[in-house]
Design a protein around this motif. Structure first.
Motif, short mmCIF file in Angstrom:
data_model
loop_
_atom_site.label_atom_id
_atom_site.label_comp_id
_atom_site.label_asym_id
_atom_site.label_seq_id
_atom_site.Cartn_x
_atom_site.Cartn_y
_atom_site.Cartn_z
N LEU A 125 0.82 -1.21 0.00
CA LEU A 125 0.00 0.00 0.00
C LEU A 125 0.85 1.26 0.00
O LEU A 125 0.51 2.26 -0.64
CB LEU A 125 -0.93 -0.01 1.21
CG LEU A 125 -1.97 -1.13 1.25
CD1 LEU A 125 -2.77 -1.09 2.54
CD2 LEU A 125 -2.89 -1.05 0.04
N GLN A 126 1.98 1.21 0.70
CA GLN A 126 2.86 2.38 0.72
C GLN A 126 3.48 2.65 -0.64
O GLN A 126 3.73 3.79 -1.01
CB GLN A 126 3.96 2.18 1.76
CG GLN A 126 3.48 2.28 3.19
CD GLN A 126 4.56 1.93 4.20
OE1 GLN A 126 5.61 1.39 3.85
NE2 GLN A 126 4.29 2.22 5.47
N GLY A 127 3.70 1.61 -1.40
CA GLY A 127 4.30 1.79 -2.72
C GLY A 127 3.28 1.97 -3.82
O GLY A 127 3.65 2.07 -5.00
N ALA A 128 2.00 2.00 -3.48
CA ALA A 128 0.96 2.10 -4.51
C ALA A 128 1.05 3.42 -5.25
O ALA A 128 1.18 4.48 -4.64
CB ALA A 128 -0.42 1.95 -3.87
N SER A 130 -1.39 4.07 -7.54
CA SER A 130 -2.74 4.27 -8.04
C SER A 130 -3.40 5.46 -7.34
O SER A 130 -3.25 5.63 -6.12
CB SER A 130 -3.58 3.00 -7.81
OG SER A 130 -4.93 3.25 -8.11
N PRO A 131 -4.12 6.31 -8.08
CA PRO A 131 -4.81 7.42 -7.44
C PRO A 131 -5.95 6.98 -6.54
O PRO A 131 -6.44 7.75 -5.72
CB PRO A 131 -5.33 8.24 -8.63
CG PRO A 131 -5.45 7.25 -9.74
CD PRO A 131 -4.32 6.28 -9.54
N ARG A 132 -6.41 5.73 -6.70
CA ARG A 132 -7.53 5.25 -5.89
C ARG A 132 -7.03 4.46 -4.69
O ARG A 132 -7.47 3.35 -4.41
CB ARG A 132 -8.46 4.38 -6.74
CG ARG A 132 -7.79 3.14 -7.32
CD ARG A 132 -8.75 2.42 -8.26
NE ARG A 132 -8.20 1.17 -8.75
CZ ARG A 132 -8.49 -0.03 -8.25
NH1 ARG A 132 -9.27 -0.13 -7.22
NH2 ARG A 132 -7.97 -1.12 -8.79
N CYS A 133 -6.09 5.02 -3.97
CA CYS A 133 -5.54 4.32 -2.82
C CYS A 133 -5.85 5.08 -1.54
O CYS A 133 -5.02 5.84 -1.05
CB CYS A 133 -4.02 4.15 -2.99
SG CYS A 133 -3.28 3.22 -1.63
N PRO A 134 -7.06 4.88 -0.98
CA PRO A 134 -7.40 5.53 0.28
C PRO A 134 -6.92 4.72 1.48
O PRO A 134 -7.26 5.05 2.61
CB PRO A 134 -8.93 5.56 0.23
CG PRO A 134 -9.29 4.31 -0.51
CD PRO A 134 -8.17 4.06 -1.50
N PRO A 168 0.92 -6.65 -14.74
CA PRO A 168 2.32 -6.77 -14.35
C PRO A 168 2.48 -6.56 -12.87
O PRO A 168 1.82 -5.73 -12.26
CB PRO A 168 3.01 -5.66 -15.15
CG PRO A 168 1.93 -4.65 -15.39
CD PRO A 168 0.65 -5.43 -15.53
N THR A 169 3.37 -7.33 -12.26
CA THR A 169 3.65 -7.17 -10.85
C THR A 169 4.95 -6.41 -10.68
O THR A 169 5.74 -6.28 -11.61
CB THR A 169 3.77 -8.53 -10.16
OG1 THR A 169 4.76 -9.29 -10.85
CG2 THR A 169 2.46 -9.28 -10.20
N SER A 170 5.15 -5.90 -9.49
CA SER A 170 6.31 -5.09 -9.22
C SER A 170 7.59 -5.84 -9.49
O SER A 170 7.82 -6.93 -8.99
CB SER A 170 6.29 -4.65 -7.75
OG SER A 170 7.55 -4.18 -7.35
N THR A 408 1.79 -1.62 -7.98
CA THR A 408 1.83 -0.49 -8.92
C THR A 408 0.43 -0.02 -9.27
O THR A 408 0.10 1.16 -9.19
CB THR A 408 2.60 -0.89 -10.19
OG1 THR A 408 3.92 -1.31 -9.82
CG2 THR A 408 2.68 0.28 -11.15
N SER A 409 -0.43 -0.98 -9.68
CA SER A 409 -1.79 -0.62 -10.06
C SER A 409 -2.79 -0.90 -8.95
O SER A 409 -3.96 -0.57 -9.09
CB SER A 409 -2.20 -1.42 -11.31
OG SER A 409 -2.16 -2.81 -11.04
N LEU A 410 -2.32 -1.51 -7.85
CA LEU A 410 -3.17 -1.88 -6.73
C LEU A 410 -4.36 -2.71 -7.23
O LEU A 410 -5.53 -2.38 -7.00
CB LEU A 410 -3.65 -0.64 -5.97
CG LEU A 410 -3.79 -0.84 -4.45
CD1 LEU A 410 -2.44 -1.26 -3.86
CD2 LEU A 410 -4.27 0.42 -3.78
N THR A 411 -4.05 -3.79 -7.93
CA THR A 411 -5.05 -4.69 -8.48
C THR A 411 -4.95 -6.05 -7.80
O THR A 411 -3.87 -6.64 -7.75
CB THR A 411 -4.84 -4.86 -10.00
OG1 THR A 411 -4.89 -3.59 -10.62
CG2 THR A 411 -5.89 -5.77 -10.58
N ARG A 412 -6.06 -6.52 -7.27
CA ARG A 412 -6.13 -7.88 -6.71
C ARG A 412 -6.57 -8.81 -7.83
O ARG A 412 -7.75 -8.90 -8.16
CB ARG A 412 -7.11 -7.94 -5.54
CG ARG A 412 -6.70 -7.13 -4.33
CD ARG A 412 -7.81 -7.11 -3.30
NE ARG A 412 -8.03 -8.42 -2.70
CZ ARG A 412 -9.22 -8.89 -2.35
NH1 ARG A 412 -10.32 -8.19 -2.60
NH2 ARG A 412 -9.34 -10.08 -1.80
#
Length: 581
Positions: A125-128, A130-134, A168-170, A408-412
């Protein structure tokens, strides 16, 4: 349960590190390991711990050019000189130290898997970006699940590229797991097969490597034959053939190694001539004669005839490799152990191999990055049964789909890889991979899974006299427009060893085996809603061309996961063009 000791001393003696004499319960020995992500110390601490190793590293780097020049001399005795052995020992020192130091981190992180995954989630989460990271600052798994719903691989990407691509993953987190898998695998081989990593005891025969993370500076010092970075498969194979004393054979994947042995049989005389012409001395012409004699005796046991001291085959495990491993083990590599340092999915390592002496295909899911969840599946249907669980909550005997979060994209993302939990290493599950949900056949909603079809095909091939299955691919008849005037059905393409023609009786056996394996398929066949599966025999080069087409896709991961169900006409046509009968 696979339970290692709960405590290891803080200080390790180097001789003890190299030996790795450390036992675990139930026959599973935790070998020299590498740290799970999230258990790493601060950079300053790492630097302080590495300072005592600097003299060894400097010495190894100074010896490297001398050893390379020395190895270019034609004499085998010169290759095995004291300088090469010294360089080998100097290279192994830091690696053994790193493996043993990080082994303690793995034990600690798996003993507290929940806390380790919380740290991994926090880093994610700290490295996210994505703008949708609350969620920054929060590691509550319930909040995490509510804000980020599960997603599947993008259908848009699949339509554009012809292959199923995953987000893609980190590179950072996947790189850490890949490094972990590589060091772990080297240490495991060092313990179970000490002679394998002796100077010039290993040869790679494909341009790609089975080790997920390259270790450039010590690689030749650890005894691998061949020029660094070589890309010509023929040159790599010739280098291996020149060395009858090999202990280990490496290839990127099992299907690539299968291509090597099939090519060796097809071009054996040409390779023998190249060997004989490679050196005016007597050793290589004699080696060429040995190659011809070995090939004359057929494929069964060929590897051990060429390299009598060979002990292990090292490949990287991934989706679609099981048939190649079975064919190699039954024929060319009969009598040899197979070892994979990791299981790769969506282009990176997700499972770590800790037990090379155990049956092939058991992997530990580590609790560090990337952040992994397990999605429970309904028994018999493989549909989503409940919310995801963390690694420590996995139950033995249950099947789960892997879910991976990209920071990166905060996608599950649901990877589609189904695993079955067979045990535990402390609080983390040990799994075997079952199938890929994306490789399902369905012409009337019957949903024949990859594992069900492969099992039925294996039983059918077992009834074809003299046949050995090398590879297969399936296409739903609507993809090829082949169901005009008939019920929809499966088009099945197989590559075989030992059988050059398929009788109608043999073709019909696959349909019978499918009906025995799937009650739903049998019901549809009885009603005439689904037609009988049509089987086509293709040349062995057909699947090689298909893999090349898949690998040419700019976004394709390595290793390319071999599809069993082709969703696009142009991919199916690679096989259709090479039909023999």
């Amino acid at each position: 349960m696979f339970s290692p000791p709960h405590h290891l001393p803080d200080r390790f003696h180097l001789v003890f590190l190299c030996a790795g004499e450390w036992g675990g319960g139930n026959g599973f020995s935790p070998l020299p390991l590498v740290p799970v992500l999230g258990g790493l110390p601060p950079a300053r601490s790492c630097l302080e711990m590495l300072l005592p190793l600097l003299p060894c590293l400097v010495l190894c780097l100074l010896l490297l050019p001398l050893a390379v020049l020395w190895r270019r001399r034609p004499s085998q005795d010169a290759r095995l000189s004291w300088l090469v052995h010294l360089q080998h020992r100097v290279a192994w020192g830091p690696l053994c130290w790193a493996a043993a130091w990080q082994r303690k981190s793995l034990v600690r992180s798996t003993l507290h898997a929940g806390q380790s995954q919380q740290r991994a989630l926090r880093r994610c989460l700290q490295g996210a970006q994505s703008p949708r990271c609350p969620l920054r600052g929060s590691t509550d798994i319930g909040v995490f699940r509510n804000h980020l719903p599960l997603t599947k691989a993008s259908q848009l990407q699949e339509e554009e590229s012809g292959v199923q691509l995953l987000p893609p993953t980190s590179n950072q987190y996947r790189g850490e797991v890949s490094l972990q898998a590589t060091l772990l695998g080297l240490a495991a081989l060092k313990k179970t097969c000490p002679e394998v990593l002796a100077p010039e005891g290993t040869a790679r025969v494909t341009p790609s490597s089975p080790w997920p993370y390259p270790l450039p500076w010590p690689w030749h010092a650890l005894g691998q034959l061949g020029p660094a970075g070589a890309k010509d498969p023929r040159a790599l194979l010739l280098e291996a053939l020149r060395s009858p004393g090999l202990r280990a054979l490496e290839a990127g994947t099992a299907v690539e190694l299968l291509d090597v042995f099939l090519g060796l049989e097809a071009d054996g005389e040409e390779l023998a001539e190249a060997l004989a012409a490679g050196n005016p001395g007597a050793s290589l012409p004699r080696r060429a004669a040995e190659l011809r004699e070995a090939l004359e005796q057929g494929p069964r046991g060929l590897a051990l005839r060429l390299w009598p001291k060979l002990q292990v085959v090292v490949t990287l495990d991934a989706g679609g490799q099981a048939e190649a491993v079975a064919a190699l083990g039954a024929l060319w590599c009969q009598g040899l152990a197979f070892f994979s340092p990791a299981y790769a999915a969506s282009g990176g390592a997700v499972g770590l191999s800790l037990w090379p002496e155990q049956p092939h295909g058991l992997y530990l899911l580590p609790p560090g990055g990337p952040f992994i969840e397990l999605l429970p599946l309904k028994e018999g249907t493989r549909e989503e049964a409940a919310p995801t669980v963390l690694l420590a909550e996995a139950q033995k005997g249950k099947e789960y789909e892997l879910v991976l979060t990209d920071h990166t994209s905060l996608t599950r993302c649901r990877l589609g890889d189904v695993v079955q939990v067979v045990g535990a290493y402390n609080q983390c599950p040990v799994v075997r991979f079952i199938c890929r949900l994306g490789q399902t056949l369905s012409v009337r909603g019957e949903d024949t899974g990859e594992d069900v079809f492969s099992e039925a095909l294996g039983r059918a091939v077992g009834q074809w006299p003299g046949a050995r299955l090398l590879d297969h691919g399936c296409v739903e008849s609507s993809i090829l427009d082949s169901s005009e005037g008939s019920a929809p059905h499966y088009e099945v393409f197989v590559a075989l060893k030992g059988l050059r023609n398929l009788s109608e009786e043999n073709r019909d056996k696959l349909d019978h085996c499918l009906q025995e394996a799937s009650a739903r398929y049998k019901s549809l066949r009885f009603r005439g809603s689904v037609g009988p599966a049509r089987v086509h025999l293709v040349g062995w080069g057909a699947f090689r061309e298909l893999r090349a087409a898949l690998a040419a896709c700019p976004s394709a991961p390595f290793p390319p996961e071999m599809p069993r169900v082709l969703k696009h006409r142009y991919l199916a046509q690679y096989l259709q063009r090479r039909v023999l009968s």
